[in-house]
Design a protein around this motif. Structure first.
Motif, PDB file in Angstrom:
ATOM      1  N   PRO A  11      -7.101   2.680  17.393  1.00 54.61           N
ATOM      2  CA  PRO A  11      -5.961   1.883  16.939  1.00 54.61           C
ATOM      3  C   PRO A  11      -5.500   0.882  18.004  1.00 54.61           C
ATOM      4  N   PRO A  20      -9.644  -1.423   2.878  1.00 52.83           N
ATOM      5  CA  PRO A  20      -8.742  -0.283   3.045  1.00 52.83           C
ATOM      6  C   PRO A  20      -7.514  -0.617   3.893  1.00 52.83           C
ATOM      7  N   PHE A  21      -6.524   0.226   3.793  1.00 58.29           N
ATOM      8  CA  PHE A  21      -5.313   0.106   4.602  1.00 58.29           C
ATOM      9  C   PHE A  21      -5.679  -0.037   6.078  1.00 58.29           C
ATOM     10  N   ALA A  22      -6.656   0.745   6.535  1.00 51.48           N
ATOM     11  CA  ALA A  22      -7.015   0.754   7.954  1.00 51.48           C
ATOM     12  C   ALA A  22      -7.394  -0.643   8.443  1.00 51.48           C
ATOM     13  N   THR A  23      -8.173  -1.367   7.634  1.00 50.00           N
ATOM     14  CA  THR A  23      -8.599  -2.705   8.029  1.00 50.00           C
ATOM     15  C   THR A  23      -7.393  -3.648   8.081  1.00 50.00           C
ATOM     16  N   GLY A  35     -12.783   1.316  16.376  1.00 49.12           N
ATOM     17  CA  GLY A  35     -12.111   2.425  15.718  1.00 49.12           C
ATOM     18  C   GLY A  35     -11.014   3.093  16.520  1.00 49.12           C
ATOM     19  N   THR A  77     -16.044  -2.381  14.299  1.00 48.25           N
ATOM     20  CA  THR A  77     -14.815  -1.974  14.978  1.00 48.25           C
ATOM     21  C   THR A  77     -15.105  -0.868  15.965  1.00 48.25           C
ATOM     22  N   GLN A 132     -14.581   7.181  14.980  1.00 51.83           N
ATOM     23  CA  GLN A 132     -14.242   5.818  15.387  1.00 51.83           C
ATOM     24  C   GLN A 132     -14.985   4.790  14.549  1.00 51.83           C
ATOM     25  N   ASN A 180     -13.293   3.973  11.432  1.00 53.31           N
ATOM     26  CA  ASN A 180     -11.901   3.558  11.629  1.00 53.31           C
ATOM     27  C   ASN A 180     -10.908   4.504  10.943  1.00 53.31           C
ATOM     28  N   VAL A 207      -9.400  -0.300  -2.562  1.00 56.26           N
ATOM     29  CA  VAL A 207      -9.341   0.489  -1.336  1.00 56.26           C
ATOM     30  C   VAL A 207     -10.722   0.584  -0.692  1.00 56.26           C
ATOM     31  N   ASP A 208     -11.765   0.713  -1.513  1.00 50.81           N
ATOM     32  CA  ASP A 208     -13.121   0.816  -0.980  1.00 50.81           C
ATOM     33  C   ASP A 208     -13.535  -0.447  -0.231  1.00 50.81           C
ATOM     34  N   GLN A 218      -8.783   2.439  -6.479  1.00 51.47           N
ATOM     35  CA  GLN A 218      -9.885   2.868  -5.627  1.00 51.47           C
ATOM     36  C   GLN A 218     -10.852   1.722  -5.319  1.00 51.47           C
ATOM     37  N   THR A 240       0.311   2.212  -6.082  1.00 51.42           N
ATOM     38  CA  THR A 240      -1.018   2.791  -5.997  1.00 51.42           C
ATOM     39  C   THR A 240      -2.036   1.660  -6.055  1.00 51.42           C
ATOM     40  N   ARG A 258      -4.373  -2.855   8.606  1.00 47.22           N
ATOM     41  CA  ARG A 258      -3.529  -2.501   9.743  1.00 47.22           C
ATOM     42  C   ARG A 258      -4.122  -3.051  11.042  1.00 47.22           C
ATOM     43  N   ALA A 259      -5.452  -2.984  11.156  1.00 49.83           N
ATOM     44  CA  ALA A 259      -6.104  -3.548  12.339  1.00 49.83           C
ATOM     45  C   ALA A 259      -5.815  -5.049  12.422  1.00 49.83           C
ATOM     46  N   ASN A 297       0.812  -1.221   0.000  1.00 47.82           N
ATOM     47  CA  ASN A 297       0.000   0.000   0.000  1.00 47.82           C
ATOM     48  C   ASN A 297       0.846   1.272   0.000  1.00 47.82           C
ATOM     49  N   TYR A 298       1.987   1.201   0.679  1.00 46.47           N
ATOM     50  CA  TYR A 298       2.865   2.376   0.748  1.00 46.47           C
ATOM     51  C   TYR A 298       3.651   2.573  -0.547  1.00 46.47           C
TER      52      TYR A 298
END
Lengths: 445, 233
Positions: A116, A47-50, A114, A112, B53, B56, A43-44, A40, A37, A52-53, A33-34
């Protein structure tokens, strides 16, 4: 294996190892991801956030399983008795694994909290708490019934109770973001620089004592001094997270001074490990366990001690806070202090649990060096990216994405080193799950 | 050293540090009320924190420096891009970051949730946290301001361009946002008059324009910025 109930540890380790592997695979996806590219449409959905979790929660899960398994292995030998209830230990393992699976599936669908590292939603928090209570009850009852108290098991139990108690501060919803982060660190910092260090200290002391045959008196004396220093520097050292959150400015002093002392207990641990090895009274049976133990103490010092020290000074932290410098420190410290500790425990206990007296350690040795070298490279590349970010974004004041474009190359190198790291992990996990007896018994003394 | 002394080292080390820490925790709880302007936390701010939150956000973005490091820090996001900028990005990230090489997921937030988020960020912007992060700090802004005053005499239009948010979307020689077109040679295509009309209400010139009408500019500012941009050929 002296006691039948030590077998519990085997299943905890077996559960932990694939999770470690999965954690690293997700780490590689984060590096992708870093570097590239991601479209989209992807990503939808993911996503990176998921991701990372996933990456961070898997870390916590496999390490806690490792600690618990280690505890189930150590406590019978320390108390000279069987675990209070084997059934409860398995119930707790299943509960924890189910919570983990539910949490990961939940994250993928947006279930989640939410926050971190503490993303697990409230109902699952309750299962975790119930599991922790069963665990503490089981371990506590074993010790209580045996009425044989040692400093090693006292520290272990103390660390585990402390660990479980702190978890409670991560559960509520805080209205004020400042207070939210204040108590978030009670879980995160006081875990890794408090409770987990107690657990580490006692597991390490146990393994060293068993490996070297050095007197319990000596080992336990060192242990007292080390955990005393860990607690002295670590508890007030929490202040280094309170510099820029809207807390009073005296935290700059308290955090700065106490965290400058934080490398001391770790240094002491290195010295003490070396001392014990030098003054050993027993024959080295499986030299690889020693390699892991010494590697753990050295990388613990580099990752947690030196890297942590480098950017906890407020004057430096003003520029490096919340940058890839933190990521560099996080990876080196977690791998050095806790991943290697768990691997040391696994390599110590697994041969005994699988009934292999002297194991063929060639695969494990290659795995050790692959993982350590790859992680050192990653620590450096994250660090370079972090310094670039601090300078371009924070000092020059150019845009976030401008800084990221200069860091992209280094994140690519990290990805490359990550693949290297993964190959080491695959090797270590396979090796631990299928240890083979050595063809020629070790003769080194 | 005997084991007894070692035990006392442990006990005193742990207790002294914990006592200091708990005492300071008590004091911090008290002082945070003022430092974070807790009196400004209303239902909107809390709803905004819940939305923050729920989606996320914090596992990509940092806030007060904590979280994922994958996306910009949001502590001073209101100061940097304004509530309108937040709304624009969150509503349709696919469009907002179409030209960027790093994407943000579209999580289909309701309009009310985005308003709550903006209220939350506005409150966060007021937290007195030692002027962090450095790139958005008052120290930096005041230095940038001084430079601007010095250059404003030479080109007042450039000063308007820099200070009135044009660069949140447009790039000039590599610096600025990626939402709108690059303006390096805009003067070759449009005259000062055309630019002025476009800035006042883009839709009258191009009905499909994404750019909002710049109603916040005075006539004088609009005139100056148009003259500056038309000189870029």
């Amino acid at each position: 294996m002296e006691f039948r109930s030590q077998k519990i540890a085997y299943w905890y380790f077996v559960a932990a190892l694939p999770l470690f592997l999965l954690q690293v695979v997700l780490g590689l996806w984060l590096a992708v991801n870093y570097t590239f590219t991601v479209p989209q449409s992807v990503v939808d959905v993911f996503p990176f956030a998921t991701a990372r979790a996933f990456h961070t929660n898997l870390l916590v899960l496999w390490m806690l399983l490792g600690f618990m398994g280690g505890t189930y292995y150590i406590v019978p030998e320390e108390t000279r008795s069987e675990i209070y209830s084997t059934a409860l230990a398995y119930v707790q393992l299943v509960a924890l694994l189910l919570t983990g699976v539910a949490a990961l599936v939940g994250f993928a669908f947006g279930w989640t909290k939410g926050r971190p590292l503490l993303e697990i939603p409230f109902p699952l928090n309750l299962v975790v708490v119930a599991g922790a209570l069963i665990f503490l009850f089981n371990v506590g009852m074993t010790m209580f019934r045996a009425k044989r108290w040692t400093v090693i098991q006292g520290t272990l139990l103390g660390g585990l109770v402390f660990l479980a108690g702190l978890y409670l501060f991560g559960i509520p919803f805080y209205r004020n973001l400042v207070i939210d982060w204040y108590y978030w660190w009670w879980v995160i910092h006081l875990w890794v620089e408090g409770a987990w260090e107690l657990v580490t200290g006692s597991i390490m002391a146990f393994i060293l004592m068993k490996l070297t045959g050095v007197d319990r008196e000596v080992v336990e004396k060192w242990l007292y001094v080390e955990i005393g220093l860990f607690m002295f520097t670590g508890v007030a050292g929490t202040g280094h997270h309170y510099y820029w959150i809207g807390a009073p400015s005296y935290w700059l002093w308290v955090g700065g001074v106490f965290s400058a002392l934080e490398p001391l207990p770790i240094m002491l641990m290195v010295i003490d490990t070396m001392q014990h090895v030098k003054r050993r009274r027993t024959r080295i049976v499986n030299p690889l366990v020693w390699t892991y133990a010494i590697g753990c103490s050295i990388l613990h010092l580099i990752g947690a001690g030196v890297w942590g020290f480098l950017h906890t000074l407020p004057q430096i932290n003003y520029y490096t806070h919340g940058s890839q410098v933190t990521v560099s420190h996080g990876h080196l410290a977690f791998f050095g202090a806790y991943a290697l500790l768990n691997l040391t425990t696994f390599y110590y206990a697994m041969p005994k649990l699988q009934g292999v007296a002297v194991f063929d350690d060639r695969r494990g040795r290659i795995a050790f060096w692959t993982m350590c070298i790859a992680m050192m490279i990653m620590g450096l590349t994250f660090g370079v990216a972090g310094v670039l970010q601090s300078y371009i974004e924070r000092v020059l004041g150019m845009g976030y994405m401008t800084a990221q474009s200069y860091m992209r190359l280094w994140m690519g190198v990290t990805l490359f080193a990550g693949v290297f790291f993964l190959s080491g992990v695959v090797l270590a996990v396979t090796d631990l799950l299928s240890l083979r007896p050595a063809k020629v018994a070790a003769t080194k003394v | 050293m005997s084991k007894r002394i070692a035990f006392w080292i442990f006990l005193i080390g742990t207790l002294s540090s914990s006592a200091l820490f708990l005492f300071l925790t008590f004091d911090t709880q008290r002082q945070v009320e003022a430092l974070s302007h807790a009196d400004r936390i209303d239902d909107r701010v809390i709803a905004g924190k819940r939305a923050f939150q729920k989606y996320n956000c914090n596992d990509c973005h940092t806030i007060l420096g904590f979280g994922g490091y994958y996306a910009p820090d949001l502590t001073r996001v209101i100061r940097r891009v304004g509530a309108e900028g937040v709304r624009y990005r969150v509503t349709d990230p696919g469009k907002a970051f179409a030209n960027g090489w790093r994407k943000m997921p579209n999580q289909h937030l309701a309009a009310a949730e985005i308003d709550d988020l903006a209220a939350f960020f506005t409150w966060v912007d007021g937290i007195e946290n030692g002027d962090w992060p450095p790139q958005d700090s008052r120290k930096r802004l005041s230095r940038a301001g001084e430079r601007l005053v010095a250059s404003a005499a030479a080109s007042p239009g450039a000063a308007v361009f820099q200070t009135r948010g044009c660069m949140s979307c447009h790039t000039l020689h590599g610096a600025g946002g990626t939402f709108g077109p690059v303006l390096d040679t805009i003067g070759a295509r449009l005259s000062a008059g055309q630019i002025e009309r476009y800035v006042q209400d883009p839709k009258t010139v191009n009905p499909k324009a994404n750019m909002p009408a710049q109603t916040g500019l005075t006539d004088r500012e609009r005139e100056e910025v148009a003259r500056f941009l038309s000189s870029l050929k």
